[in-house]
Design a protein around this motif. Sequence first.
Motif, mmCIF file in Angstrom:
data_model
loop_
_atom_site.group_PDB
_atom_site.id
_atom_site.type_symbol
_atom_site.label_atom_id
_atom_site.label_comp_id
_atom_site.label_asym_id
_atom_site.label_seq_id
_atom_site.Cartn_x
_atom_site.Cartn_y
_atom_site.Cartn_z
ATOM 1 N N HIS A 174 6.361 -5.322 -7.661
ATOM 2 C CA HIS A 174 5.354 -5.013 -8.687
ATOM 3 C C HIS A 174 5.818 -5.479 -10.052
ATOM 4 C CE1 HIS A 174 2.960 -2.545 -5.969
ATOM 5 N NE2 HIS A 174 4.116 -2.096 -5.488
ATOM 6 N N SER A 175 4.891 -6.019 -10.804
ATOM 7 C CA SER A 175 5.251 -6.417 -12.156
ATOM 8 C C SER A 175 4.380 -5.690 -13.178
ATOM 9 C CB SER A 175 5.117 -7.925 -12.313
ATOM 10 O OG SER A 175 3.808 -8.325 -11.954
ATOM 11 N N PRO A 221 -2.997 -2.335 -13.116
ATOM 12 C CA PRO A 221 -1.649 -2.296 -12.546
ATOM 13 C C PRO A 221 -1.701 -2.241 -11.021
ATOM 14 C CG PRO A 221 -2.243 -0.163 -13.491
ATOM 15 C CD PRO A 221 -3.312 -1.132 -13.906
ATOM 16 N N SER A 222 -0.651 -2.721 -10.390
ATOM 17 C CA SER A 222 -0.577 -2.636 -8.928
ATOM 18 C C SER A 222 0.278 -1.448 -8.523
ATOM 19 C CB SER A 222 0.021 -3.921 -8.354
ATOM 20 O OG SER A 222 1.374 -4.044 -8.763
ATOM 21 N N GLY A 251 -11.874 3.391 -3.941
ATOM 22 C CA GLY A 251 -11.848 2.457 -2.829
ATOM 23 C C GLY A 251 -10.540 1.692 -2.691
ATOM 24 N N LEU A 252 -9.533 2.113 -3.425
ATOM 25 C CA LEU A 252 -8.238 1.448 -3.297
ATOM 26 C C LEU A 252 -7.402 2.181 -2.255
ATOM 27 C CD1 LEU A 252 -7.457 1.011 -7.106
ATOM 28 C CD2 LEU A 252 -8.354 -0.720 -5.518
ATOM 29 N N ARG A 253 -6.629 1.414 -1.509
ATOM 30 C CA ARG A 253 -5.748 2.053 -0.541
ATOM 31 C C ARG A 253 -4.374 2.263 -1.173
ATOM 32 N NH1 ARG A 253 -5.872 -2.504 3.602
ATOM 33 N NH2 ARG A 253 -5.798 -3.495 1.544
ATOM 34 N N VAL A 254 -3.764 3.394 -0.820
ATOM 35 C CA VAL A 254 -2.394 3.667 -1.259
ATOM 36 C C VAL A 254 -1.529 3.670 -0.009
ATOM 37 C CG1 VAL A 254 -0.864 5.340 -2.377
ATOM 38 C CG2 VAL A 254 -3.230 5.068 -3.186
ATOM 39 N N PRO A 255 -0.503 2.855 0.077
ATOM 40 C CA PRO A 255 0.093 2.043 -0.987
ATOM 41 C C PRO A 255 -0.365 0.583 -1.019
ATOM 42 C CG PRO A 255 1.550 2.070 0.893
ATOM 43 C CD PRO A 255 0.349 2.864 1.285
ATOM 44 N N GLU A 256 -1.240 0.176 -0.082
ATOM 45 C CA GLU A 256 -1.535 -1.256 0.016
ATOM 46 C C GLU A 256 -2.055 -1.849 -1.286
ATOM 47 O OE1 GLU A 256 -2.398 1.055 2.047
ATOM 48 O OE2 GLU A 256 -1.874 0.556 4.111
ATOM 49 N N LEU A 264 16.243 9.146 -5.896
ATOM 50 C CA LEU A 264 15.009 8.464 -5.485
ATOM 51 C C LEU A 264 14.657 8.854 -4.059
ATOM 52 C CD1 LEU A 264 12.806 6.217 -5.780
ATOM 53 C CD2 LEU A 264 14.525 4.611 -4.900
ATOM 54 N N ILE A 265 13.416 9.307 -3.884
ATOM 55 C CA ILE A 265 12.950 9.650 -2.544
ATOM 56 C C ILE A 265 11.824 8.682 -2.189
ATOM 57 C CG2 ILE A 265 12.013 11.453 -1.058
ATOM 58 C CD1 ILE A 265 14.385 12.608 -2.260
ATOM 59 N N VAL A 266 12.081 7.808 -1.246
ATOM 60 C CA VAL A 266 11.046 6.833 -0.891
ATOM 61 C C VAL A 266 10.212 7.359 0.269
ATOM 62 C CG1 VAL A 266 10.575 4.493 -0.119
ATOM 63 C CG2 VAL A 266 12.488 4.937 -1.656
ATOM 64 N N ARG A 267 8.914 7.442 0.037
ATOM 65 C CA ARG A 267 8.001 7.831 1.125
ATOM 66 C C ARG A 267 6.886 6.792 1.202
ATOM 67 N NH1 ARG A 267 8.288 13.316 -1.199
ATOM 68 N NH2 ARG A 267 10.091 14.380 -0.278
ATOM 69 N N LYS A 268 5.795 7.146 1.841
ATOM 70 C CA LYS A 268 4.797 6.115 2.119
ATOM 71 C C LYS A 268 4.031 5.601 0.909
ATOM 72 C CE LYS A 268 3.976 6.764 7.034
ATOM 73 N NZ LYS A 268 3.536 8.074 7.571
ATOM 74 N N SER A 269 3.925 6.395 -0.129
ATOM 75 C CA SER A 269 3.059 5.992 -1.241
ATOM 76 C C SER A 269 3.568 4.772 -2.003
ATOM 77 C CB SER A 269 2.861 7.155 -2.216
ATOM 78 O OG SER A 269 4.052 7.422 -2.919
ATOM 79 N N THR A 270 4.780 4.320 -1.652
ATOM 80 C CA THR A 270 5.271 3.083 -2.275
ATOM 81 C C THR A 270 5.828 2.128 -1.236
ATOM 82 O OG1 THR A 270 7.468 4.019 -2.619
ATOM 83 C CG2 THR A 270 5.920 4.165 -4.459
ATOM 84 N N LEU A 271 5.236 2.142 -0.059
ATOM 85 C CA LEU A 271 5.755 1.173 0.911
ATOM 86 C C LEU A 271 5.436 -0.238 0.441
ATOM 87 C CD1 LEU A 271 5.868 2.617 4.440
ATOM 88 C CD2 LEU A 271 7.553 2.389 2.645
#
Lengths: 331, 331
Positions: free
Chosen positions: A176-177, A238-239, A260-265, A322-329
């Motif tokens: 992401h930028s 932003p993405s 209508g946006l998908r998270v995280p896509e 940092l806890i990585v879960r699905k919302s930032t795949l």
Amino acid sequence: MSKIHDVAKRANVSIATVSRVVNPGRHKVNPETAEKVRAAVKELNYRPNALARALQMKKSMTIGVIIPDISNHYYAEIVGGIQGVADKAGYNIILQNTDRDPDQIVKSIYLLREKIVDGIIFSGGTINGYEPLSALKELRDRVVVIGRHDVDFPAIMVDNIAGATLAVEHLIELGHSRIGLIGWSENSTTAKDRLSGYKNALAQNSYPYDQSLICQGSLTPESGYNQAKILLSRENRPSAIFAGNDQMAFGAVYAAIEMGLRVPEDLAVIGFDNIPLSSFFVPPLSTIAVPMSELGSDSMETLIGLIAGEQVARIKLHKTKLIVRKSTLSK
Amino acid sequence: MSKIHDVAKRANVSIATVSRVVNPGRHKVNPETAEKVRAAVKELNYRPNALARALQMKKSMTIGVIIPDISNHYYAEIVGGIQGVADKAGYNIILQNTDRDPDQIVKSIYLLREKIVDGIIFSGGTINGYEPLSALKELRDRVVVIGRHDVDFPAIMVDNIAGATLAVEHLIELGHSRIGLIGWSENSTTAKDRLSGYKNALAQNSYPYDQSLICQGSLTPESGYNQAKILLSRENRPSAIFAGNDQMAFGAVYAAIEMGLRVPEDLAVIGFDNIPLSSFFVPPLSTIAVPMSELGSDSMETLIGLIAGEQVARIKLHKTKLIVRKSTLSK
DNA sequence: ATGAAAGCGCTAACAC
DNA sequence: GTGTTAGCGCTTTCAT
């Protein structure tokens, strides 16, 4: 309610002797006498009056905790942590809610001073003014603050700058930028630090700092929702969004889905705090874990050290994770 | 810290006079003298020692609040409600966490008695044993409980039976006939009441009560997740789940989605409590709203009445409300 | 080892 | 209207 006098009469001893067996250790007392006294205590269901004792000893075994709002998860966790160690050490806590209102804060300090608390733990809101500071002065060596306050009391803090940097770098690594930030009040040092971390991460990766990607909520899901709506309806949206806390992150996810946006896509979202529900959100929320309960227990331990006259660290910085879960795949 | 004596000397009056101007109303004092005293108070930054005052007046303006765990949202809200009215009435609160441990409960009561609290609000855990009851006895007319406890103190309660009935009838109206229940401990009257409501709704609609649709969690999202997995992997699985609280409902939704079921299309889920996040869940969670903060404020108001010697209601039942959101949209 | 008595800081009779 | 004084219930010298 029976008093020390009653026990003394019942056991045929003086009140001094009763006091000695009730507070063992300091003075010797004949085992037989002691037994008589203990029997009388039990029979009369005697309990020493802590007020009278505190008045005499100039020690109330009570500490004051000043926070904005106990029904806020963050402070509830902190207080939970404080309680835990306070209990073990025999301290009770008196709670003061302030709503961050400066007048309330000053009032709370005075009140706690009147109640002769042995110390104060302060968290949330600001304490920099002349009033609160001079009110706190009389307890100078018995105050610890949680968070950054630029005042001369031992402080227990979270490394918010590092945490925010962690979050944004994670997003950057994902490709992401254009990363939106939902912050909050400029008066909050916490908010400022998290913003600094955001800027740091951008700078380290030579990304520009774009004002149009920044907005301010108020820590509620509602505000996260509203601000995300604004951010996401700009052209060149932003993405990814870094929300100042999990609550706002939830609101942001909700806004995205509604649009209508998908998270995280289509949009990655990361929060801050790691509240218990965050792992059960749909999608589970990536976030920065803050050790809230530890903040509380550490502050109480520090205060106990202070009361004991020990030298304590001016600042203790607690690390985030940092806890990585699905919302930032992956993007 | 200056004492009443210092003020008296400074103002050239007796300590009695100082006391009179510090506690206005009861006695007349010459305006000029009063002014002198107030000046001295200000100069010396005098604050009366609340301990000494309480000892003399036999009134500490402090009340005790006994709960299982302040970091639990439910109790944090209650305490928030208590605080609100306590503040206005000039009361402070001392918090005691018990973890529902009977020993801790007894210890807490004794401790609060020692601290000479003017009253106690008790919530969560059980209080029926001989020990706690006799410990509470000395404060008999100054205790209010939140929740059902079958003890002779004024009680502030939530109508859990009606609430659960509401939830299940809503599901039935939607056309569901196989409705799973995720309850919790059989020791909890709240859990029992919510189960009763469930049974009532079924009975009123002549549906059978099927044991295989009932399971027990522990109020956490994790347990909701686990129990839902069990429920949903049975053959002839339920088409709807009523979870004992929102946390477990979140877990249940999560389990369903993980199993490839859509909510609400394949499974309707309703919770209980209406915690703030429930409206921002995906999908937003239908639930039964419980007025937690009101429970707290009402209990404090009741306690204040009690302290004032007023006659107060033996029981106050607070109503719940059905909140329909997406998680239970039409079958 | 135990008791008598002073005093912690305050309020409230009771005098004047 | 103001001062003197006796406690509130306890801990702690200081004697004994």
